[in-house]
Scaffold this active site. Structure first.
Site, PDB file in Angstrom:
ATOM      1  CD  GLU A   1      -1.034  -6.003   5.227  1.00 38.42           C
ATOM      2  OE1 GLU A   1      -1.296  -4.833   5.540  1.00 38.42           O
ATOM      3  OE2 GLU A   1      -0.970  -6.380   4.038  1.00 38.42           O
TER       4      GLU A   1
ATOM      5  CB  CYS B   1      -0.978  -0.032   1.172  1.00 40.38           C
ATOM      6  SG  CYS B   1      -2.354   1.130   0.974  1.00 40.38           S
TER       7      CYS B   1
ATOM      8  CG  HIS C   1      -3.635  -3.723   2.828  1.00 40.65           C
ATOM      9  ND1 HIS C   1      -2.671  -3.210   3.672  1.00 40.65           N
ATOM     10  CD2 HIS C   1      -4.246  -2.654   2.252  1.00 40.65           C
ATOM     11  CE1 HIS C   1      -2.709  -1.882   3.626  1.00 40.65           C
ATOM     12  NE2 HIS C   1      -3.652  -1.519   2.779  1.00 40.65           N
TER      13      HIS C   1
END
Length: 280
Positions: free
Chosen positions: A229, A137, A227
Site C-alpha cells: 500500500e 506487516c 507494504h
C-alpha cells in the site's frame, strides 16, 4: 475516497466471484452525483448491493495508502477502524466481505503497549475461513502469531525501502500470485520478523534478509511482511535519522521508491486486485 464510520449500516456480504487468473482486474463502475459531480460509490450492474471491507489501523503512520484507490476502482467501501486512536475493534466481520489488518511498530502480543490487540486477534480468529483476510506487516505477524507461529522483535537485519522478493514454487497455484514473475519488488519497513510459521501455513515468498515474506493460511487468508500500500510519497516522509540508525541512506531509499514506482503500482495493484476479486 471517503471512509465509512463503524456506526453506519453495514452492507450484506457479497458473493465470491471466481478468479480468471489474468493480470488485469476489471474495475467496477463509479457513479457521480449529477448535481455536484462528486464521486459516489456506484453499484455495478451485476451486483445489487455495495460491498465493504473492514480495515484495522494499528498505527497513526500506517494508514491504508493506495489500498483506498484500489477499493474505489471496484466500488468497494472501506470501513476503517483506527484502533490506535481508541476506536473499538469489532467482535466480528459480520456485514463485511473482507478484512485487512495494517502495520504498526509493536509486536503482535504487546498488549500493554497496544491494549486493542487481544480484540484484534479475536477478530482475526472469527474472520479466518469466513471472509478473505489480508495482513500487512504487523497484520501478517498477527496472522502468524494467532494461529501458532512465532514472531521475534528486532530479529536479523532490518529491511527499509524497495526490496527484491523471491516467489517460491508453492506460489505457482496461489490465486494471488499465479503467473507472476519469480522475482518481484516491494517496499519494506520492519525490524521484527515471523520466525516460525503456523504448522499449516504455506510459505509463498522470501527475501535475502527475511525468510517469511508472504504466507497463506487455509484458502483465503494471506500475510505479507512488506507494504503493497505504500507509495513513494510516504517513503519521502521517513525520518532520515531513523534510516541512518538502521544502516540505510535516506537519499538512496527515496530514489529507489521513485525509480520503481510504476513497477510497484503495477505489481501490487494486480496482487491486491486479485484479493479484492475474492471480496467483490
Amino acid at each position: 475516497m471517503p471512509l465509512l464510520k463503524m456506526k453506519a449500516t453495514s452492507p450484506t456480504t457479497a458473493r465470491t466471484n471466481p478468479l480468471t487468473g489474468s493480470i488485469d482486474t476489471p474495475s467496477a463502475s463509479v457513479s457521480r452525483n449529477p448535481c455536484s459531480g462528486t464521486p459516489q460509490l456506484g453499484v455495478p450492474p451485476y451486483r445489487g448491493r455495495v460491498t465493504s471491507v473492514l480495515i484495522i489501523e494499528n498505527d497513526r503512520d500506517s494508514g491504508p495508502g493506495r489500498l483506498l484507490d484500489w477499493l474505489d476502482a471496484r466500488s468497494i467501501s472501506p470501513v476503517v477502524v483506527r484502533a490506535w486512536d481508541g476506536e473499538p475493534v469489532p467482535g466480528s466481520v459480520d456485514g463485511h466481505a473482507g478484512l485487512i489488518l495494517l502495520g504498526g511498530g509493536m509486536l503482535p502480543d504487546e498488549d500493554e503497549r497496544s491494549p486493542w490487540l487481544p480484540a484484534e486477534r479475536a477478530l482475526l480468529r472469527q474472520a479466518h475461513g469466513q471472509v478473505p483476510v489480508l495482513g500487512i506487516c504487523l497484520g501478517a505477524q498477527l496472522l502468524a502469531h494467532t494461529f501458532g507461529g512465532e514472531v521475534q522483535g528486532k530479529y536479523g537485519q532490518p529491511e527499509k525501502g524497495v526490496t527484491s522478493l523471491t516467489v517460491l514454487p508453492a506460489a505457482a497455484d496461489d490465486v494471488l500470485l499465479a503467473g507472476l514473475p519469480l522475482t518481484l519488488r516491494a517496499v519494506e519497513s520492519h525490524q521484527d520478523q515471523i520466525t516460525r510459521l503456523p504448522s499449516d501455513a504455506v510459505l509463498l515468498m522470501s527475501s535475502e534478509r527475511c525468510t517469511n515474506q508472504m504466507l497463506r493460511l487455509g484458502q483465503q487468508s494471506w500475510g505479507v511482511q512488506f507494504h503493497p500500500e505504500v507509495e513513494a510519497e510516504r517513503v519521502r516522509r521517513w525520518s532520515p535519522d531513523r534510516l541512518q540508525a538502521l544502516g540505510f541512506d535516506r537519499d538512496t531509499v527515496v530514489a529507489d521508491a521513485e525509480r520503481y514506482a510504476v513497477e510497484l503500482e503495477k505489481t501490487w495493484s494486480t496482487v491486491v486486485g486479485r484479493f479484492l476479486s475474492l471480496v467483490a
